[in-house]
Design an enzyme around this catalytic site. Structure first.
Site, PDB file in Angstrom:
ATOM      1  N   LYS A  11       0.823  -1.214   0.000  1.00 20.47           N
ATOM      2  CA  LYS A  11       0.000   0.000   0.000  1.00 20.47           C
ATOM      3  C   LYS A  11       0.866   1.278   0.000  1.00 20.47           C
ATOM      4  O   LYS A  11       2.080   1.216   0.267  1.00 20.47           O
ATOM      5  CB  LYS A  11      -0.935  -0.040   1.221  1.00 20.47           C
ATOM      6  CG  LYS A  11      -1.966  -1.187   1.156  1.00 20.47           C
ATOM      7  CD  LYS A  11      -2.970  -1.098   2.309  1.00 20.47           C
ATOM      8  CE  LYS A  11      -4.009  -2.205   2.233  1.00 20.47           C
ATOM      9  NZ  LYS A  11      -5.066  -2.073   3.289  1.00 20.47           N
ATOM     10  N   TYR A  51     -12.252  -2.399  -3.896  1.00 16.95           N
ATOM     11  CA  TYR A  51     -12.803  -2.603  -2.548  1.00 16.95           C
ATOM     12  C   TYR A  51     -14.333  -2.476  -2.534  1.00 16.95           C
ATOM     13  O   TYR A  51     -14.912  -2.185  -1.485  1.00 16.95           O
ATOM     14  CB  TYR A  51     -12.181  -1.607  -1.571  1.00 16.95           C
ATOM     15  CG  TYR A  51     -10.819  -2.019  -1.031  1.00 16.95           C
ATOM     16  CD1 TYR A  51     -10.666  -3.172  -0.256  1.00 16.95           C
ATOM     17  CD2 TYR A  51      -9.681  -1.252  -1.263  1.00 16.95           C
ATOM     18  CE1 TYR A  51      -9.430  -3.552   0.251  1.00 16.95           C
ATOM     19  CE2 TYR A  51      -8.436  -1.624  -0.754  1.00 16.95           C
ATOM     20  CZ  TYR A  51      -8.322  -2.772   0.007  1.00 16.95           C
ATOM     21  OH  TYR A  51      -7.097  -3.139   0.522  1.00 16.95           O
ATOM     22  N   ASN A 114      -2.133   0.489   6.577  1.00 19.29           N
ATOM     23  CA  ASN A 114      -1.656  -0.767   7.173  1.00 19.29           C
ATOM     24  C   ASN A 114      -0.786  -1.612   6.243  1.00 19.29           C
ATOM     25  O   ASN A 114      -0.774  -2.842   6.325  1.00 19.29           O
ATOM     26  CB  ASN A 114      -2.815  -1.564   7.784  1.00 19.29           C
ATOM     27  CG  ASN A 114      -3.853  -1.974   6.767  1.00 19.29           C
ATOM     28  OD1 ASN A 114      -3.717  -1.670   5.587  1.00 19.29           O
ATOM     29  ND2 ASN A 114      -4.869  -2.691   7.213  1.00 19.29           N
ATOM     30  N   HIS A 117      -2.147  -5.408   1.535  1.00 17.13           N
ATOM     31  CA  HIS A 117      -3.436  -6.085   1.331  1.00 17.13           C
ATOM     32  C   HIS A 117      -3.148  -7.514   0.909  1.00 17.13           C
ATOM     33  O   HIS A 117      -2.185  -7.768   0.186  1.00 17.13           O
ATOM     34  CB  HIS A 117      -4.248  -5.407   0.212  1.00 17.13           C
ATOM     35  CG  HIS A 117      -5.332  -6.302  -0.319  1.00 17.13           C
ATOM     36  ND1 HIS A 117      -6.555  -6.393   0.284  1.00 17.13           N
ATOM     37  CD2 HIS A 117      -5.344  -7.206  -1.347  1.00 17.13           C
ATOM     38  CE1 HIS A 117      -7.289  -7.298  -0.366  1.00 17.13           C
ATOM     39  NE2 HIS A 117      -6.569  -7.800  -1.360  1.00 17.13           N
ATOM     40  N   GLU A 128      -9.630 -10.848  -7.580  1.00 17.88           N
ATOM     41  CA  GLU A 128      -8.669  -9.754  -7.385  1.00 17.88           C
ATOM     42  C   GLU A 128      -7.500  -9.844  -8.368  1.00 17.88           C
ATOM     43  O   GLU A 128      -7.012  -8.824  -8.866  1.00 17.88           O
ATOM     44  CB  GLU A 128      -8.150  -9.759  -5.944  1.00 17.88           C
ATOM     45  CG  GLU A 128      -9.239  -9.359  -4.951  1.00 17.88           C
ATOM     46  CD  GLU A 128      -8.743  -9.312  -3.516  1.00 17.88           C
ATOM     47  OE1 GLU A 128      -9.484  -8.803  -2.663  1.00 17.88           O
ATOM     48  OE2 GLU A 128      -7.615  -9.781  -3.238  1.00 17.88           O
TER      49      GLU A 128
HETATM   50  P1  RTP Z   1      -7.132  -5.847   3.244  1.00 17.09           P
HETATM   51  O1  RTP Z   1      -8.449  -6.183   2.564  1.00 17.09           O
HETATM   52  O2  RTP Z   1      -6.630  -4.469   2.892  1.00 17.09           O
HETATM   53  O3  RTP Z   1      -6.109  -6.920   3.024  1.00 17.09           O
HETATM   54  O4  RTP Z   1      -7.345  -5.825   4.813  1.00 17.09           O
HETATM   55  P2  RTP Z   1      -8.131  -6.859   5.709  1.00 17.09           P
HETATM   56  O5  RTP Z   1      -8.686  -7.982   4.861  1.00 17.09           O
HETATM   57  O6  RTP Z   1      -7.251  -7.206   6.848  1.00 17.09           O
HETATM   58  O7  RTP Z   1      -9.325  -5.960   6.219  1.00 17.09           O
HETATM   59  P3  RTP Z   1     -10.754  -5.662   5.553  1.00 17.09           P
HETATM   60  O8  RTP Z   1     -11.795  -5.951   6.568  1.00 17.09           O
HETATM   61  O9  RTP Z   1     -10.874  -6.331   4.215  1.00 17.09           O
HETATM   62  O10 RTP Z   1     -10.710  -4.091   5.343  1.00 17.09           O
HETATM   63  C1  RTP Z   1     -10.061  -3.505   4.231  1.00 17.09           C
HETATM   64  C2  RTP Z   1      -9.242  -2.329   4.687  1.00 17.09           C
HETATM   65  O11 RTP Z   1     -10.126  -1.315   5.180  1.00 17.09           O
HETATM   66  C3  RTP Z   1      -9.539  -0.650   6.283  1.00 17.09           C
HETATM   67  N1  RTP Z   1     -10.395  -0.788   7.463  1.00 17.09           N
HETATM   68  N2  RTP Z   1     -10.658   0.198   8.254  1.00 17.09           N
HETATM   69  N3  RTP Z   1     -11.650   1.791  10.364  1.00 17.09           N
HETATM   70  C4  RTP Z   1     -11.975   0.528  10.311  1.00 17.09           C
HETATM   71  O12 RTP Z   1     -12.685  -0.014  11.136  1.00 17.09           O
HETATM   72  C5  RTP Z   1     -11.452  -0.272   9.219  1.00 17.09           C
HETATM   73  N4  RTP Z   1     -11.684  -1.553   9.021  1.00 17.09           N
HETATM   74  C6  RTP Z   1     -11.006  -1.874   7.894  1.00 17.09           C
HETATM   75  C7  RTP Z   1      -8.208  -1.294   6.566  1.00 17.09           C
HETATM   76  O13 RTP Z   1      -7.191  -0.490   5.996  1.00 17.09           O
HETATM   77  C8  RTP Z   1      -8.302  -2.641   5.866  1.00 17.09           C
HETATM   78  O14 RTP Z   1      -7.042  -3.092   5.447  1.00 17.09           O
HETATM   79 MG    MG Z   2      -9.797  -7.664   3.115  1.00 14.76          MG
END
Ligand code: RTP
Ligand code: MG
Length: 142
Positions: A11, A51, A114, A117, A128
């Site tokens: 990212k 997303y 973070n 991804h 994806e």
């Molecule tokens: P990613 O898709 O980026 O690999 O991350 P992830 O699966 O660990 O998390 P996901 O639930 O898919 O969320 C995608 C991205 O959205 C942001 N996020 N912000 N503020 C919040 O509560 C929140 N929750 C998620 C994060 O940057 C996450 O990587």
């Molecule tokens: Mg995710």
């Protein structure tokens, strides 16, 4: 365990930190192979499409703005159990909860910025990968 492919994004925060090589090394050291890679600047619409699954979540706008705030490196990782292995290497979404030694523990700033991804299932990974790469851009070793 089956050989899988997963989509990884380094990212904008991690690219700004000059951590591309350090992060790719972690994948390679864990036995994953980079079979496609491209650096690009996402538009807000590119990020929004990628997303789209989160479009009704409160963080969607910020997520799309962040993902289009600077260049990213998108890649396809291949290896045994690649999807879960990559998620394990990444660590928890919020770096505060990420286990020591994971990419997010070592490189991420916040839940928004973070560092990486990774696809979360085989179905998501296929979608994806196709979002960013054509079949002929995938270069498996054998
Ligand atoms: P990613 O898709 O980026 O690999 O991350 P992830 O699966 O660990 O998390 P996901 O639930 O898919 O969320 C995608 C991205 O959205 C942001 N996020 N912000 N503020 C919040 O509560 C929140 N929750 C998620 C994060 O940057 C996450 O990587
Ligand atoms: Mg995710």
């Amino acid at each position: 365990m089956a050989v899988e492919r997963t989509l990884s994004i380094i990212k904008p925060d991690a690219v700004k930190k000059n951590a591309i090589g350090a992060i790719l090394s972690r994948f390679e050291q864990a036995g994953l192979q980079v079979i496609a890679a491209r650096m690009l600047q996402l538009s807000a619409a590119d990020a929004g499409g990628f997303y789209a699954v989160h479009k009704d979540r409160p963080f969607y706008g910020e997520l799309c703005a962040f993902m289009s705030s600077g260049p990213v490196l998108v890649s396809v990782l291949e290896g045994e159990g690649a999807i879960a292995k990559n998620r394990e290497l990444m660590g928890a979404t919020n770096p505060k909860d990420a286990a020591p030694g994971t990419i997010r523990a070592d490189f991420a700033e916040s839940i928004d910025a973070n560092a990486v991804h990774g696809s979360d299932s085989a179905e998501t990974a296929a979608w994806e990968i196709a979002y960013f790469f054509s079949k002929r851009e995938l270069c498996p070793r054998s």
